[in-house]
Design an enzyme around this catalytic site. Structure first.
Site, short mmCIF file in Angstrom:
data_model
loop_
_atom_site.label_atom_id
_atom_site.label_comp_id
_atom_site.label_asym_id
_atom_site.label_seq_id
_atom_site.Cartn_x
_atom_site.Cartn_y
_atom_site.Cartn_z
N HIS A 111 -44.02 -1.78 23.08
CA HIS A 111 -43.09 -2.51 22.49
C HIS A 111 -42.32 -1.31 21.48
O HIS A 111 -42.81 -0.13 21.27
CB HIS A 111 -43.92 -3.32 21.70
CG HIS A 111 -44.37 -4.58 22.59
ND1 HIS A 111 -44.76 -5.79 21.84
CD2 HIS A 111 -44.36 -4.80 23.78
CE1 HIS A 111 -45.06 -6.52 22.98
NE2 HIS A 111 -44.95 -6.03 24.32
N ARG A 114 -65.00 -14.98 1.12
CA ARG A 114 -65.34 -14.10 0.06
C ARG A 114 -64.82 -14.05 -1.24
O ARG A 114 -65.37 -13.05 -1.99
CB ARG A 114 -65.18 -12.49 0.69
CG ARG A 114 -65.39 -12.01 2.14
CD ARG A 114 -65.47 -10.70 2.46
NE ARG A 114 -65.42 -10.61 4.08
CZ ARG A 114 -65.81 -9.53 4.61
NH1 ARG A 114 -66.21 -8.36 3.85
NH2 ARG A 114 -65.86 -9.39 5.75
#
Length: 329
Positions: free
Chosen positions: A152, A183
């Site tokens: 790509h 978290r």
């Protein structure tokens, strides 16, 4: 190490480059599509419009998550989703639409009639660097996805990115790419929702930063090679959507003599490939979800389209060689 400071720097630089508030790095463009679709919180059998001509991982998440794909045919000139047909299929029951900007081109987004509450999702895995009416693709809807696979425009070997201006969505994507882990609270191990392990490594971040810095020169070279590809006898090149400033993924063309031309290129040492495997509905994995005959343009493009390389590693001599082979096939 995963999701460390190099990944965070790459995310910030990428968001700035495309013009979005947030960027969330993952381990592949395919993971980006699956993660984004899952993060929408849609219900089983919710209606999602999808292109019938695209790489499988634009549509596979819709099916894998129990949603209902509603197929949209392609345009014969630009090879992109037919927006007029999409508008005919669109109603308030459509919860989302996935568009795929193919081969460095872009879907005609300005003509898309999007009902209030319907999510626009952009698969830009083949169109990093492409701008439509002055804006980078991936920044028109709720979110856009990118791939950094080795073939790509921006390459990290494997890797992907999701961009969005929605802060809540970005937070959810970061949690869901890492098992649904939260978290931010008092508990060290809190999992309020299901997630995946789509975390990128620090190598992805390091290579991505380098690739972004090198992109302006690479993009210029790709444009030079593209200017040399025009007007090759014996094939019809993909037309650009009005308003597109392209970032060429490859050089896509049409010909009823596809097999002969591809064979000649192969004999001359040039790899050529059919365009994305053609209509998805001809493949066993997707055939139960629609009829290929209902989407004749994609079926025709599947028979006639193919592409050959166009990248910054090529020279003017390379493009002249390709021209000679095609015109003499």
């Amino acid at each position: 190490m995963t999701c460390g400071p190099r990944v965070e720097r790459f995310e910030r630089a990428f968001a700035e480059f495309v013009g979005s508030r947030f960027a969330v790095c993952v381990n592949s463009g395919s993971s980006a599509n699956l993660l984004l679709t899952a993060a929408l919180g849609l219900q089983p059998m919710d209606k999602v419009l999808v292109p019938v001509l695209t790489w499988p991982t634009t549509v596979a998440p819709v099916i894998q998550l129990g949603l209902r794909p509603v197929w949209v045919d392609a345009r014969a000139d630009t090879f992109q989703m037919d927006v007029e047909e999409a508008n005919e299929e669109m109603d308030r029951s459509a919860r989302a639409i996935w568009v795929a900007h193919l081969m460095g081109n872009a879907v005609e987004l300005d003509a898309l009639e999007l009902p209030k509450g319907t999510f626009l999702l952009e698969d830009c895995c083949e169109s990093f660097g492409t701008r439509y009416n002055g804006k980078h693709v991936g920044t028109f809807g709720l979110a856009g996805t990118f791939s950094f696979f080795m073939t790509h425009q921006l390459m990290t070997g494997e890797g992907g990115m999701i961009v969005t201006d929605d802060e809540a969505l970005a937070k959810r994507l970061r949690s869901m790419r890492s098992h649904g882990w939260d978290r931010t609270g008092k508990e060290a191990f809190a999992f309020p929702e299901l997630g995946f392990n789509f975390r990128p490594t620090e190598l992805t971040g390091a290579w991505g930063e380098q690739q972004l810095k090198a992109w302006p020169e690479a993009h210029l070279t790709r444009r030079e090679r593209a200017s040399e590809m025009g007007g090759i006898n014996g094939v019809e090149s993909m037309e650009l959507t009005a308003g597109v400033d392209p970032s060429w993924f490859a050089w896509p063309v049409r010909s009823k003599r596809r097999s002969e031309i591809m064979a000649a290129l192969s004999c001359a040492g040039v790899e050529a490939r059919p365009l994305l495997g053609g209509s998805l509905l001809k493949h066993p994995a997707f055939a139960p979800f629609g009829r290929m005959a209902d989407y004749p343009i994609a079926a025709m493009l599947g028979r006639e389209t193919f592409y050959w390389p166009l990248h910054q590693g090529m020279s003017e001599k390379d493009t002249a060689h390709i021209r000679s082979v095609v015109e003499n096939a």
